[in-house]
Design an enzyme around this catalytic site. Structure first.
Site, mmCIF file in Angstrom:
data_model
loop_
_atom_site.group_PDB
_atom_site.id
_atom_site.type_symbol
_atom_site.label_atom_id
_atom_site.label_comp_id
_atom_site.label_asym_id
_atom_site.label_seq_id
_atom_site.Cartn_x
_atom_site.Cartn_y
_atom_site.Cartn_z
ATOM 1 N N PRO A 185 0.784 -1.221 0.000
ATOM 2 C CA PRO A 185 0.000 0.000 0.000
ATOM 3 C C PRO A 185 0.822 1.281 0.000
ATOM 4 C CG PRO A 185 -0.108 -1.171 2.111
ATOM 5 C CD PRO A 185 1.079 -1.631 1.375
ATOM 6 N N GLU A 186 0.609 2.073 -0.994
ATOM 7 C CA GLU A 186 1.021 3.475 -0.937
ATOM 8 C C GLU A 186 -0.263 4.273 -0.720
ATOM 9 O OE1 GLU A 186 3.817 5.193 -3.538
ATOM 10 O OE2 GLU A 186 4.832 3.303 -3.969
#
Length: 271
Positions: free
Chosen positions: A2-3
């Site tokens: 996840p960014e």
DNA sequence: AGAGGTACCTGGCAGC
DNA sequence: TGCTGCCAGGTACCTC
């Protein structure tokens, strides 16, 4: 996994299922995350009403009537909404059970994520205190970015990925934004003109906004709260494209390392 | 103060 | 097939 776009996609996916609900129970199967899940967390959360689900940087903030639950997905964490019972797998460390039978399930093979509580409805947790501005807010602008960079000798990519500078720009989108702005990732942050920082600010905002619109980037198995993948992967210009032609000039994309992280760039378009 | 390295953890893959 | 080593989307914390 996840960014920021992936975290925002998750937030949008789970928020409608959580808002207004009461927490029935928290089940912690594996408390050893980045920081141990507090032994009293289950008791703290029981019967709390969820007011909203917001986000600061890559932290999801589950706001309740008595305080805020901070969830970070680390490198490999994900959240899913379960509307019926499903046997937990090996890495399904936490379940948050709601009063309507829905379960929010946290999965995280590498356990770099975190579940933290702050008895504070404005969520002024120490971890949030020193963070830079949100990339999609007006506080992240050319003047701020340029001024902060003066005198800095580190690579602009590292500067861009430092959460004290601006939050939410991880390894994928750092490479992508620098490509769009035509800036070489290894260039010293303090030796880039104001005009070029203006281009970089725009590139960061564009690339993140586009990625959010497309539901994030699915590299391995990222999915939003409902198990759907993200489609931004199709829009990656340089990340993971080593040796493939630059979409602008066809020069082969090059890979290098910037402070231990893979970095991708076009040697012809980026200076 | 700034810059760089280390640590946390598991799974997947390339190479032998 | 099985082993070893390396890599992975994050980031707080340590040292120099």
């Amino acid at each position: 996994m996840p960014e920021l776009p992936e975290v925002e996609t998750t937030r949008r996916g789970i928020e409608p299922h959580l808002r207004g609900r009461n927490i029935r129970r928290l089940i912690v199967r594996q408390p050893r995350l980045r920081w141990p899940v507090a032994t009293g967390l289950a008791k703290t959360l029981q019967h709390r009403q969820i007011r909203q689900v917001s986000r600061r940087a890559k932290y999801l903030l589950i706001g309740t009537d008595k305080g805020t639950l901070l969830i970070h997905l680390g490198m490999s964490g994900s959240l899913r909404i379960l509307t019926r019972h499903a046997a937990p797998g090996k890495h399904d460390h936490i379940d948050l059970l709601l009063d309507n039978g829905v379960t929010l399930r946290y999965t995280d093979p590498r356990r770099f994520g975190a579940w933290l509580w702050t008895a504070d409805r404005s969520a002024s947790h120490p971890l949030l205190r020193k963070l830079g501005p949100e990339p999609l807010s007006d506080d992240f602008n050319t003047e701020y970015f340029y001024t902060r960079s003066r005198g800095r000798k580190l690579a602009v990519k590292s500067f861009l990925m430092d959460s004290h500078t601006v939050v939410g720009v991880g390894n994928i989108y750092a490479s992508e934004a620098l490509f769009r702005a035509g800036i070489h990732p290894a260039r010293a942050a303090g030796r880039i003109s104001r005009q070029r920082y203006a281009a970089l600010v725009e590139a960061v905002k564009q690339v993140l906004a586009e990625a959010i619109r497309q539901g994030g980037t699915t590299l391995r198995d990222f999915s939003n709260g409902e198990g759907k993948p993200g489609y931004f992967q199709q829009s990656l210009n340089v990340y993971g494209q080593t040796g493939k032609p630059c979409p602008v000039c066809t020069t082969p994309v090059r890979e290098t390392r910037t402070s231990q992280r893979s970095t991708f760039y076009c040697p012809h378009c980026q200076h």
